[in-house]
Design a protein around this motif. Structure first.
Motif, PDB file in Angstrom:
ATOM      1  N   GLY A  76      36.805  -3.936 -84.221  1.00 39.67           N
ATOM      2  CA  GLY A  76      35.682  -4.793 -84.578  1.00 39.67           C
ATOM      3  C   GLY A  76      36.092  -5.991 -85.422  1.00 39.67           C
ATOM      4  N   ALA A  77      35.464  -7.137 -85.162  1.00 41.01           N
ATOM      5  CA  ALA A  77      35.671  -8.370 -85.929  1.00 41.01           C
ATOM      6  C   ALA A  77      34.485  -9.289 -85.661  1.00 41.01           C
ATOM      7  CB  ALA A  77      36.980  -9.055 -85.541  1.00 41.01           C
ATOM      8  N   LEU A  78      34.351 -10.329 -86.477  1.00 40.38           N
ATOM      9  CA  LEU A  78      33.194 -11.210 -86.351  1.00 40.38           C
ATOM     10  C   LEU A  78      33.241 -12.072 -85.093  1.00 40.38           C
ATOM     11  CD1 LEU A  78      32.708 -12.410 -90.037  1.00 40.38           C
ATOM     12  CD2 LEU A  78      31.193 -10.909 -88.732  1.00 40.38           C
ATOM     13  N   ARG A  79      34.429 -12.524 -84.698  1.00 36.64           N
ATOM     14  CA  ARG A  79      34.544 -13.416 -83.548  1.00 36.64           C
ATOM     15  C   ARG A  79      35.130 -12.682 -82.350  1.00 36.64           C
ATOM     16  NH1 ARG A  79      36.947 -19.256 -84.471  1.00 36.64           N
ATOM     17  NH2 ARG A  79      36.252 -19.261 -82.287  1.00 36.64           N
ATOM     18  N   THR A  80      34.612 -13.008 -81.179  1.00 30.58           N
ATOM     19  CA  THR A  80      35.096 -12.370 -79.953  1.00 30.58           C
ATOM     20  C   THR A  80      36.587 -12.603 -79.770  1.00 30.58           C
ATOM     21  OG1 THR A  80      32.935 -12.618 -78.896  1.00 30.58           O
ATOM     22  CG2 THR A  80      34.826 -12.281 -77.450  1.00 30.58           C
ATOM     23  N   SER A  81      37.064 -13.812 -80.074  1.00 28.95           N
ATOM     24  CA  SER A  81      38.492 -14.105 -79.905  1.00 28.95           C
ATOM     25  C   SER A  81      39.336 -13.199 -80.780  1.00 28.95           C
ATOM     26  CB  SER A  81      38.784 -15.569 -80.223  1.00 28.95           C
ATOM     27  OG  SER A  81      38.435 -15.881 -81.569  1.00 28.95           O
ATOM     28  N   HIS A  82      38.856 -12.868 -81.979  1.00 26.17           N
ATOM     29  CA  HIS A  82      39.593 -11.975 -82.868  1.00 26.17           C
ATOM     30  C   HIS A  82      39.548 -10.542 -82.355  1.00 26.17           C
ATOM     31  CE1 HIS A  82      38.800 -15.029 -86.366  1.00 26.17           C
ATOM     32  NE2 HIS A  82      39.655 -15.479 -85.452  1.00 26.17           N
ATOM     33  N   VAL A  83      38.421 -10.143 -81.800  1.00 28.51           N
ATOM     34  CA  VAL A  83      38.325  -8.803 -81.206  1.00 28.51           C
ATOM     35  C   VAL A  83      39.338  -8.672 -80.070  1.00 28.51           C
ATOM     36  CG1 VAL A  83      36.850  -7.193 -79.935  1.00 28.51           C
ATOM     37  CG2 VAL A  83      35.901  -8.515 -81.825  1.00 28.51           C
ATOM     38  N   LEU A  84      39.456  -9.689 -79.251  1.00 25.38           N
ATOM     39  CA  LEU A  84      40.398  -9.641 -78.132  1.00 25.38           C
ATOM     40  C   LEU A  84      41.835  -9.558 -78.629  1.00 25.38           C
ATOM     41  CD1 LEU A  84      38.689 -12.265 -75.790  1.00 25.38           C
ATOM     42  CD2 LEU A  84      38.858  -9.790 -75.404  1.00 25.38           C
ATOM     43  N   GLU A  85      42.146 -10.248 -79.711  1.00 21.96           N
ATOM     44  CA  GLU A  85      43.496 -10.157 -80.294  1.00 21.96           C
ATOM     45  C   GLU A  85      43.766  -8.746 -80.805  1.00 21.96           C
ATOM     46  OE1 GLU A  85      43.776 -14.807 -81.899  1.00 21.96           O
ATOM     47  OE2 GLU A  85      43.242 -13.172 -83.274  1.00 21.96           O
ATOM     48  N   LEU A  86      42.783  -8.181 -81.471  1.00 22.83           N
ATOM     49  CA  LEU A  86      42.937  -6.829 -82.004  1.00 22.83           C
ATOM     50  C   LEU A  86      43.050  -5.801 -80.880  1.00 22.83           C
ATOM     51  CD1 LEU A  86      40.317  -7.216 -84.841  1.00 22.83           C
ATOM     52  CD2 LEU A  86      42.767  -6.825 -85.205  1.00 22.83           C
ATOM     53  N   PHE A 114      25.475  -7.838 -75.816  1.00 23.88           N
ATOM     54  CA  PHE A 114      25.945  -7.503 -74.471  1.00 23.88           C
ATOM     55  C   PHE A 114      27.126  -8.389 -74.087  1.00 23.88           C
ATOM     56  CE2 PHE A 114      26.020  -8.140 -69.882  1.00 23.88           C
ATOM     57  CZ  PHE A 114      26.095  -6.821 -69.428  1.00 23.88           C
ATOM     58  N   GLY A 115      27.034  -9.672 -74.393  1.00 25.18           N
ATOM     59  CA  GLY A 115      28.108 -10.605 -74.053  1.00 25.18           C
ATOM     60  C   GLY A 115      29.425 -10.251 -74.726  1.00 25.18           C
ATOM     61  N   LEU A 116      29.357  -9.757 -75.964  1.00 25.01           N
ATOM     62  CA  LEU A 116      30.570  -9.323 -76.651  1.00 25.01           C
ATOM     63  C   LEU A 116      31.263  -8.217 -75.860  1.00 25.01           C
ATOM     64  CD1 LEU A 116      32.503  -8.967 -79.112  1.00 25.01           C
ATOM     65  CD2 LEU A 116      30.769  -7.418 -80.062  1.00 25.01           C
ATOM     66  N   TYR A 117      30.510  -7.188 -75.510  1.00 27.45           N
ATOM     67  CA  TYR A 117      31.107  -6.077 -74.775  1.00 27.45           C
ATOM     68  C   TYR A 117      31.541  -6.499 -73.366  1.00 27.45           C
ATOM     69  CZ  TYR A 117      29.808  -2.971 -78.546  1.00 27.45           C
ATOM     70  OH  TYR A 117      29.709  -2.364 -79.777  1.00 27.45           O
ATOM     71  N   GLU A 118      30.800  -7.412 -72.764  1.00 29.49           N
ATOM     72  CA  GLU A 118      31.176  -7.906 -71.443  1.00 29.49           C
ATOM     73  C   GLU A 118      32.518  -8.621 -71.510  1.00 29.49           C
ATOM     74  OE1 GLU A 118      28.747 -10.069 -67.884  1.00 29.49           O
ATOM     75  OE2 GLU A 118      28.648 -11.032 -69.865  1.00 29.49           O
ATOM     76  N   ASP A 119      32.676  -9.499 -72.509  1.00 28.54           N
ATOM     77  CA  ASP A 119      33.924 -10.250 -72.655  1.00 28.54           C
ATOM     78  C   ASP A 119      35.109  -9.334 -72.958  1.00 28.54           C
ATOM     79  OD1 ASP A 119      32.574 -12.630 -72.238  1.00 28.54           O
ATOM     80  OD2 ASP A 119      32.400 -13.110 -74.374  1.00 28.54           O
ATOM     81  N   VAL A 120      34.882  -8.340 -73.800  1.00 27.76           N
ATOM     82  CA  VAL A 120      35.990  -7.485 -74.226  1.00 27.76           C
ATOM     83  C   VAL A 120      36.383  -6.494 -73.139  1.00 27.76           C
ATOM     84  CG1 VAL A 120      36.704  -5.724 -75.904  1.00 27.76           C
ATOM     85  CG2 VAL A 120      35.458  -7.756 -76.674  1.00 27.76           C
ATOM     86  N   THR A 121      35.411  -5.840 -72.524  1.00 26.12           N
ATOM     87  CA  THR A 121      35.760  -4.836 -71.511  1.00 26.12           C
ATOM     88  C   THR A 121      36.442  -5.472 -70.306  1.00 26.12           C
ATOM     89  OG1 THR A 121      33.514  -4.989 -70.565  1.00 26.12           O
ATOM     90  CG2 THR A 121      33.937  -3.229 -72.171  1.00 26.12           C
ATOM     91  N   ARG A 122      36.157  -6.724 -70.071  1.00 26.17           N
ATOM     92  CA  ARG A 122      36.788  -7.425 -68.947  1.00 26.17           C
ATOM     93  C   ARG A 122      38.304  -7.500 -69.118  1.00 26.17           C
ATOM     94  NH1 ARG A 122      34.526 -12.259 -69.523  1.00 26.17           N
ATOM     95  NH2 ARG A 122      32.648 -11.689 -68.335  1.00 26.17           N
ATOM     96  N   GLU A 123      38.771  -7.512 -70.372  1.00 18.63           N
ATOM     97  CA  GLU A 123      40.188  -7.700 -70.654  1.00 18.63           C
ATOM     98  C   GLU A 123      40.934  -6.396 -70.956  1.00 18.63           C
ATOM     99  OE1 GLU A 123      41.513 -10.676 -70.351  1.00 18.63           O
ATOM    100  OE2 GLU A 123      39.554 -11.571 -69.917  1.00 18.63           O
ATOM    101  N   LEU A 124      40.208  -5.286 -71.046  1.00 16.82           N
ATOM    102  CA  LEU A 124      40.824  -4.036 -71.484  1.00 16.82           C
ATOM    103  C   LEU A 124      41.528  -3.297 -70.357  1.00 16.82           C
ATOM    104  CD1 LEU A 124      38.135  -2.416 -73.824  1.00 16.82           C
ATOM    105  CD2 LEU A 124      40.352  -3.337 -74.512  1.00 16.82           C
ATOM    106  N   SER A 125      42.559  -2.555 -70.741  1.00 13.62           N
ATOM    107  CA  SER A 125      43.185  -1.609 -69.807  1.00 13.62           C
ATOM    108  C   SER A 125      43.026  -0.174 -70.284  1.00 13.62           C
ATOM    109  CB  SER A 125      44.676  -1.935 -69.652  1.00 13.62           C
ATOM    110  OG  SER A 125      45.345  -1.880 -70.896  1.00 13.62           O
ATOM    111  N   VAL A 126      42.309   0.018 -71.407  1.00 12.52           N
ATOM    112  CA  VAL A 126      42.021   1.365 -71.918  1.00 12.52           C
ATOM    113  C   VAL A 126      40.516   1.502 -72.114  1.00 12.52           C
ATOM    114  CG1 VAL A 126      44.264   1.575 -73.076  1.00 12.52           C
ATOM    115  CG2 VAL A 126      42.287   0.677 -74.350  1.00 12.52           C
TER     116      VAL A 126
END
Length: 297
Positions: A76-86, A114-126
């Motif tokens: 978890g983080a405030l910005r989506t870009s930071h969440v993706l880095e983490l 919803f958009g946060l989870y959409e953006d993050v799950t799109r990039e995940l492999s786990v």
């Protein structure tokens, strides 16, 4: 990974940084106890107060110390870009899954959540666990929003707040959510004093604070519920009511901080500023309760 007992350990932290040796030992003892998964960098792990580098290192330590037990890492983080880095850091460390709460400063709309989870799950492999924690994030998930998010790729579980006290209402609450999500998505309960009710009402997992310090105590309750021994699970929880009362009064993080130092598992201080440990009066309460209970670690 998203069933049974998921134990969430403290990340012992001072202004000098993470006590890596203590953290490694905390995680290793959970693996030795036989927990089903380890939740690194959850709320008990103080994720929101750590730098990206500290979180990446903590994830690496946790995966190595877990010795094959699945590790779910908070991203978890405030910005989506930071969440993706983490998320990238957690996956590089070998995490089996990730845990994501929608952190906020500005109140988020449902579409933004919803958009946060959409953006993050799109990039995940786990797989990802959705962390519904309105007490800290101030995001109020509806079951309909959970249902939308649960349809996204890589969503594996939903960590819900404590269920209602009445067993019938607890069952209805779990069933209502279950009706809106795929069979592949599990439901896990948090709020330790409601864990027995949650498990007895059909939750698949307990995302546990106490499990991170007293894993065998938490395992006994979890296994009783999993075996269908609802009364035994409820009785085990009732026996822990003095500890649950402290959690409700002081916050589980500060109580576990005091417990870990009392047991010699961490040094003091073990919370990052501005967080501070309990005062001496409250600390004595914790010690008195721990000495009165039969807790196994």
């Amino acid at each position: 990974m998203f069933r049974g007992l998921s134990a969430f350990p403290l990340t012992p932290t001072s202004e000098q940084g993470i006590d890596e040796a203590a953290y490694e030992a905390l995680v290793a003892r959970l693996a030795a106890a036989g927990v089903d998964s380890i939740g690194a960098l959850g709320s008990t792990g103080g994720y929101a107060y750590l730098t990206r580098g500290q979180r990446a290192q903590a994830a690496k330590i946790a995966v190595e110390a877990a010795d094959g037990v699945p590790v779910i890492v908070g991203i978890g983080a405030l910005r989506t870009s930071h969440v993706l880095e983490l998320a990238e850091d957690a996956q590089k460390a070998g995490a089996s899954g990730v845990l994501l709460a929608p952190m906020t400063y500005q109140l988020l709309t449902e579409d933004e959540v919803f958009g946060l989870y959409e953006d993050v799950t799109r990039e995940l492999s786990v797989p990802l666990c959705v962390y519904d924690n309105p007490g800290t994030t101030h995001v109020q998930f509806t079951d309909e929003l959970h249902g939308r998010i649960a349809q996204l790729p890589n969503v594996g579980s939903i960590k819900i707040p404590g269920v209602p006290e009445d067993p019938r209402e607890a069952r209805l609450r779990v069933d209502a959510l279950r009706a809106l999500i795929p069979d592949t998505v599990t439901i896990g309960v948090s709020g330790d004093w409601t864990a027995a009710r949650g498990l007895n009402s059909g939750c698949d997992a307990w995302y546990s604070v106490i499990g991170g310090t007293f894993p065998r105590t938490a395992l006994a309750l979890t296994r009783a519920a999993q075996a269908g021994h609802a009364e035994q699970a409820a009785e085990l929880s009732e026996g822990l009511e003095p500890l649950w009362a402290l959690f409700r009064r002081h916050g589980s993080l500060r109580v576990i901080s005091a417990a870990a130092s009392h047991l010699g598992l961490t040094e003091e201080p073990n919370l990052p500023r501005p967080l501070r440990g309990l005062d001496e009066t409250a600390r004595r309460e914790v010690v008195t309760v721990l000495d009165s209970l039969t807790l196994t670690s």
